[in-house]
Design a protein around this motif. Structure first.
Motif, PDB file in Angstrom:
ATOM      1  N   TYR A 154      -8.167   3.336   5.238  1.00 17.99           N
ATOM      2  CA  TYR A 154      -6.568   4.333   5.119  1.00 17.99           C
ATOM      3  C   TYR A 154      -5.457   3.738   5.218  1.00 17.99           C
ATOM      4  O   TYR A 154      -4.155   5.106   4.557  1.00 17.99           O
ATOM      5  N   GLY A 155      -4.834   3.048   5.812  1.00 21.49           N
ATOM      6  CA  GLY A 155      -3.195   3.036   5.706  1.00 21.49           C
ATOM      7  C   GLY A 155      -3.045   3.361   7.461  1.00 21.49           C
ATOM      8  O   GLY A 155      -4.034   2.982   8.623  1.00 21.49           O
ATOM      9  N   TYR A 156      -1.683   2.650   7.536  1.00 16.29           N
ATOM     10  CA  TYR A 156      -1.245   2.992   8.364  1.00 16.29           C
ATOM     11  C   TYR A 156      -0.478   4.168   8.835  1.00 16.29           C
ATOM     12  O   TYR A 156      -0.477   5.007   7.795  1.00 16.29           O
ATOM     13  N   ALA A 157      -0.768   4.515   9.779  1.00 15.73           N
ATOM     14  CA  ALA A 157      -0.587   6.541  10.356  1.00 15.73           C
ATOM     15  C   ALA A 157       0.556   6.721  10.204  1.00 15.73           C
ATOM     16  O   ALA A 157       0.171   7.743   8.944  1.00 15.73           O
ATOM     17  N   ALA A 358      -5.514  -1.245   2.298  1.00 12.92           N
ATOM     18  CA  ALA A 358      -4.680  -0.375   2.656  1.00 12.92           C
ATOM     19  C   ALA A 358      -4.086  -0.356   3.317  1.00 12.92           C
ATOM     20  O   ALA A 358      -2.570   0.109   2.704  1.00 12.92           O
ATOM     21  N   LEU A 359      -4.380  -1.386   4.297  1.00 16.02           N
ATOM     22  CA  LEU A 359      -2.305  -1.587   5.415  1.00 16.02           C
ATOM     23  C   LEU A 359      -1.627  -2.555   4.155  1.00 16.02           C
ATOM     24  O   LEU A 359      -0.354  -2.418   4.315  1.00 16.02           O
ATOM     25  N   ALA A 360      -1.702  -3.000   3.227  1.00  5.03           N
ATOM     26  CA  ALA A 360      -1.023  -4.219   2.075  1.00  5.03           C
ATOM     27  C   ALA A 360      -0.361  -2.782   1.114  1.00  5.03           C
ATOM     28  O   ALA A 360       0.363  -3.786   0.146  1.00  5.03           O
ATOM     29  N   ARG A 361      -1.099  -1.878   1.228  1.00  3.17           N
ATOM     30  CA  ARG A 361      -0.626  -0.846  -0.100  1.00  3.17           C
ATOM     31  C   ARG A 361       0.264  -0.199   0.407  1.00  3.17           C
ATOM     32  O   ARG A 361       0.020   1.005   1.648  1.00  3.17           O
ATOM     33  N   PRO A 362       2.349  -0.352   0.114  1.00  3.44           N
ATOM     34  CA  PRO A 362       3.206   0.342   0.323  1.00  3.44           C
ATOM     35  C   PRO A 362       2.616   2.187  -0.216  1.00  3.44           C
ATOM     36  O   PRO A 362       2.239   2.045  -0.990  1.00  3.44           O
ATOM     37  N   PRO A 363       2.648   3.462   0.825  1.00  2.00           N
ATOM     38  CA  PRO A 363       2.991   4.114   0.031  1.00  2.00           C
ATOM     39  C   PRO A 363       4.443   4.558  -0.597  1.00  2.00           C
ATOM     40  O   PRO A 363       4.943   3.968  -1.154  1.00  2.00           O
ATOM     41  N   VAL A 364       3.354   5.694  -1.131  1.00  2.00           N
ATOM     42  CA  VAL A 364       4.907   6.439  -1.707  1.00  2.00           C
ATOM     43  C   VAL A 364       5.332   7.921  -1.336  1.00  2.00           C
ATOM     44  O   VAL A 364       4.307   9.069  -1.768  1.00  2.00           O
ATOM     45  N   PRO A 365       6.522   8.449  -1.579  1.00  2.00           N
ATOM     46  CA  PRO A 365       7.715   6.741  -0.967  1.00  2.00           C
ATOM     47  C   PRO A 365       7.207   6.399  -0.450  1.00  2.00           C
ATOM     48  O   PRO A 365       6.484   6.549   0.890  1.00  2.00           O
ATOM     49  N   GLY A 366       7.780   4.688   0.210  1.00  2.00           N
ATOM     50  CA  GLY A 366       8.073   4.417   0.980  1.00  2.00           C
ATOM     51  C   GLY A 366       8.068   3.773   2.469  1.00  2.00           C
ATOM     52  O   GLY A 366       8.681   5.463   2.859  1.00  2.00           O
ATOM     53  N   ASN A 367       8.673   3.652   3.369  1.00  2.00           N
ATOM     54  CA  ASN A 367       8.566   3.404   4.621  1.00  2.00           C
ATOM     55  C   ASN A 367       8.960   2.105   5.142  1.00  2.00           C
ATOM     56  O   ASN A 367       8.795   1.773   4.559  1.00  2.00           O
ATOM     57  N   ALA A 368       9.217   1.979   6.825  1.00  2.00           N
ATOM     58  CA  ALA A 368       9.856   1.429   7.031  1.00  2.00           C
ATOM     59  C   ALA A 368       9.161   0.173   7.449  1.00  2.00           C
ATOM     60  O   ALA A 368       8.738  -1.275   8.228  1.00  2.00           O
ATOM     61  N   VAL A 369       7.770   0.301   7.770  1.00  2.00           N
ATOM     62  CA  VAL A 369       6.484  -0.807   7.946  1.00  2.00           C
ATOM     63  C   VAL A 369       6.586  -1.677   7.166  1.00  2.00           C
ATOM     64  O   VAL A 369       6.284  -2.064   5.954  1.00  2.00           O
ATOM     65  N   ALA A 370       6.304  -2.622   8.674  1.00  2.00           N
ATOM     66  CA  ALA A 370       6.767  -4.040   7.327  1.00  2.00           C
ATOM     67  C   ALA A 370       5.678  -5.225   7.718  1.00  2.00           C
ATOM     68  O   ALA A 370       4.596  -4.423   8.347  1.00  2.00           O
ATOM     69  N   HIS A 371       5.856  -6.195   7.369  1.00  2.00           N
ATOM     70  CA  HIS A 371       4.691  -7.408   7.523  1.00  2.00           C
ATOM     71  C   HIS A 371       3.134  -7.064   6.668  1.00  2.00           C
ATOM     72  O   HIS A 371       2.755  -6.898   7.055  1.00  2.00           O
ATOM     73  N   ARG A 372       3.766  -6.258   5.028  1.00  2.00           N
ATOM     74  CA  ARG A 372       2.954  -5.805   5.253  1.00  2.00           C
ATOM     75  C   ARG A 372       1.474  -6.738   4.069  1.00  2.00           C
ATOM     76  O   ARG A 372       0.180  -6.679   3.769  1.00  2.00           O
ATOM     77  N   ASP A 373       1.943  -8.108   3.892  1.00  2.00           N
ATOM     78  CA  ASP A 373       1.178  -9.068   3.950  1.00  2.00           C
ATOM     79  C   ASP A 373       0.520  -9.578   4.249  1.00  2.00           C
ATOM     80  O   ASP A 373      -0.143 -10.653   4.211  1.00  2.00           O
ATOM     81  N   ALA A 374       0.662  -9.380   5.468  1.00  2.00           N
ATOM     82  CA  ALA A 374      -0.001 -10.007   6.391  1.00  2.00           C
ATOM     83  C   ALA A 374      -1.662  -9.877   6.818  1.00  2.00           C
ATOM     84  O   ALA A 374      -1.877  -8.455   6.002  1.00  2.00           O
ATOM     85  N   ARG A 375      -2.306 -10.457   6.812  1.00  2.00           N
ATOM     86  CA  ARG A 375      -3.955 -10.887   7.351  1.00  2.00           C
ATOM     87  C   ARG A 375      -4.348 -10.373   8.709  1.00  2.00           C
ATOM     88  O   ARG A 375      -6.240 -10.135   8.575  1.00  2.00           O
TER      89      ARG A 375
END
Length: 475
Positions: A154-157, A358-375
């Motif tokens: 589900y991605g980041y909180a 899901a952590l690698a997929r930015p939400p719409v609208p985006g936010n300030a969570v960085a480094h989504r390409d981290a494995r």
């Protein structure tokens, strides 16, 4: 302004707020300023124990009028910047949770823990994007991004935040949404701190009531086989599975399970939203990595999700850091294991969390969570009260470990910085954030704010860890 006049001003503030006001020497001052992290503590000139947003407004107005720096503390897990002087706003009494099952959301006040949110949501067949510890403050954790048990699914909180209430330096309570104030909303969701005091937020809930989860524990002699097996395994698992591997040395004390005593133990933590039969098939390659000491994997209600990482509940002193990694190979991870092993000068707990999905997929609208390409996320944590484990001894070890992964390091996660403020969470220079800071806090009263909670440990595998270190890492 004379001391007497300032005291009168404080008395006036005490009359304006519903919650308690403390000064050094008052009964309750030390208890109010002390959170889960005992190694770094605020030492403010005064504390406001806020009962609601109006108390926060009054406290911020007072601080602005007297040019006092402001810090904030909820459960006190993170404390990445301890306040010296100034005003501390304690939000722990603001722990209300209101679930709206019709919209699958919850309004969460600033001091509520994940345990309180999980319990409230479960009554409606829902779950929040909570972390591995249910003792952590839900709102500060979310402001830092929020990397939890359901993260790969589900991605980041922070990706699930709908609206935020914040008191800015002018004492104004602002209701922030992506439509009404897109820039401020973007910065608050994952941007963590420095723009005001968040008094509550509305976050989306997900239809999760149970997990297949728990841990597999191996003796350290299996580490040379287990770590590369874990890295290979993470390349094969579905997004519904979030996992971590941890390395923890256990003292030879009766308080620990007998198989762990006097051993360095490697644990793999599993949280899978699919059924138990599918979970058993997915973890089969890990079981094949060699004989294990303990297997706690089972089908469990989400209300017991805190048992997966089973982190310490007792406050203690610790320091930790992390690195968000673009990749990680077995040789590098073996080097990390060696540097933090039995020959290390200080006790080290190391964790690697699998990211992606899901952590690698930015939400719409985006936010300030960085480094989504981290494995992967690499964490390292050490107690500060253990023999030879003071900050001067711990920091060089942590830096050596982080130097090893420098070629893959993208930055840091705000949620896993324990004890000193570090850069790299949001990337070099953020002009959007700088512009917002000039608008909402031009005098810089929130520059030392520590408005974020973090996970309690780098995947410590049993709640007995803190209890068994009695006299070593507890106050």
């Amino acid at each position: 302004m004379s001391t007497r006049t300032f005291t009168e001003e404080i008395n006036t503030l005490a009359g304006r707020v519903a919650g308690p006001v403390f000064r050094p020497g008052d009964d309750g001052y030390d208890a109010e300023r002390t959170g889960y992290q005992t190694g770094f503590r605020h030492r403010p000139d005064m504390i406001v124990g806020a009962l609601g947003a109006q108390d926060v407004r009054a406290a911020v107005e007072f601080a602005a009028a007297h040019r006092l720096p402001v810090a904030v503390q909820a459960a006190g897990h993170g404390l990445t910047a301890a306040a010296e002087g100034g005003l501390l706003i304690s939000t722990r009494r603001m722990n209300g949770v209101r679930v709206d099952p019709g919209t699958s959301t919850a309004w969460i006040e600033a001091g509520a823990t994940w345990g309180e949110v999980v319990s409230a949501a479960a009554r409606h067949g829902l779950a929040p994007l909570s972390g591995s510890s249910l003792d952590v403050g839900a709102v500060p954790y979310t402001l830092g991004g929020g990397l939890g048990l359901l993260a790969r699914r589900y991605g980041y909180a922070a990706d699930h935040v709908h609206e935020i209430d914040i008191v800015t330096a002018d004492g104004r309570l602002r209701h922030v949404t992506a439509r009404r104030d897109p820039e401020l909303f973007h910065a608050l969701c994952g941007g963590r701190d420095g723009l005001g005091v968040v008094t509550g937020l509305r976050a989306g809930l997900v239809p999760v009531t149970r997990l297949y989860g728990g841990s597999l524990f191996f003796d350290a002699e299996r580490v040379p086989d287990l770590l590369p097996a874990y890295l290979r395994w993470t390349a094969t698992v579905p997004e519904e599975l979030t996992s971590a591997v941890s390395l923890i040395p256990f003292p030879d004390l009766p308080a620990f399970p007998e198989p762990f005593r006097g051993r360095r133990v490697a644990g793999v933590q599993i949280a899978f939203t699919g059924d138990a039969a599918a979970g058993e098939r997915l973890v089969a390659p890990l079981r094949a990595a060699g004989p294990y000491l303990l297997d706690t994997l089972r089908d469990l209600p989400y209300t017991e999700s805190g048992s997966i990482h089973d982190e310490p509940h007792t406050p203690h002193a610790y320091h930790g850091d992390n690195a968000m990694l673009s990749d990680l190979d077995a040789e590098t991870l073996a080097t990390v294991a060696r540097l933090t092993g039995p020959d290390a000068p200080v006790m080290c707990i190391v964790g690697v969390r699998h990211l992606g999905g899901a952590l690698a997929r930015p939400p719409v609208p985006g936010n300030a969570v960085a480094h989504r390409d981290a494995r992967y996320l690499l964490q390292i944590l050490s107690p500060l009260d253990a023999p030879g484990g003071g900050l001067d001894a711990v920091l060089p070890v942590h830096r050596r470990v982080l130097d090893v992964v420098t070629p893959w390091t993208l930055g840091r996660s705000p949620n896993f910085v324990f004890g000193e403020r570090r850069t790299g969470a949001h990337g070099p220079g953020d002009p959007r954030r700088t512009a917002l800071k000039a608008i909402h806090d031009p005098a810089g009263i929130f520059d030392i704010i520590a408005n974020v909670d973090v996970e309690a440990s780098a995947s410590a595998p049993t709640s007995q860890v803190s209890d068994a270190r009695e006299g070593a890492v507890q106050e």
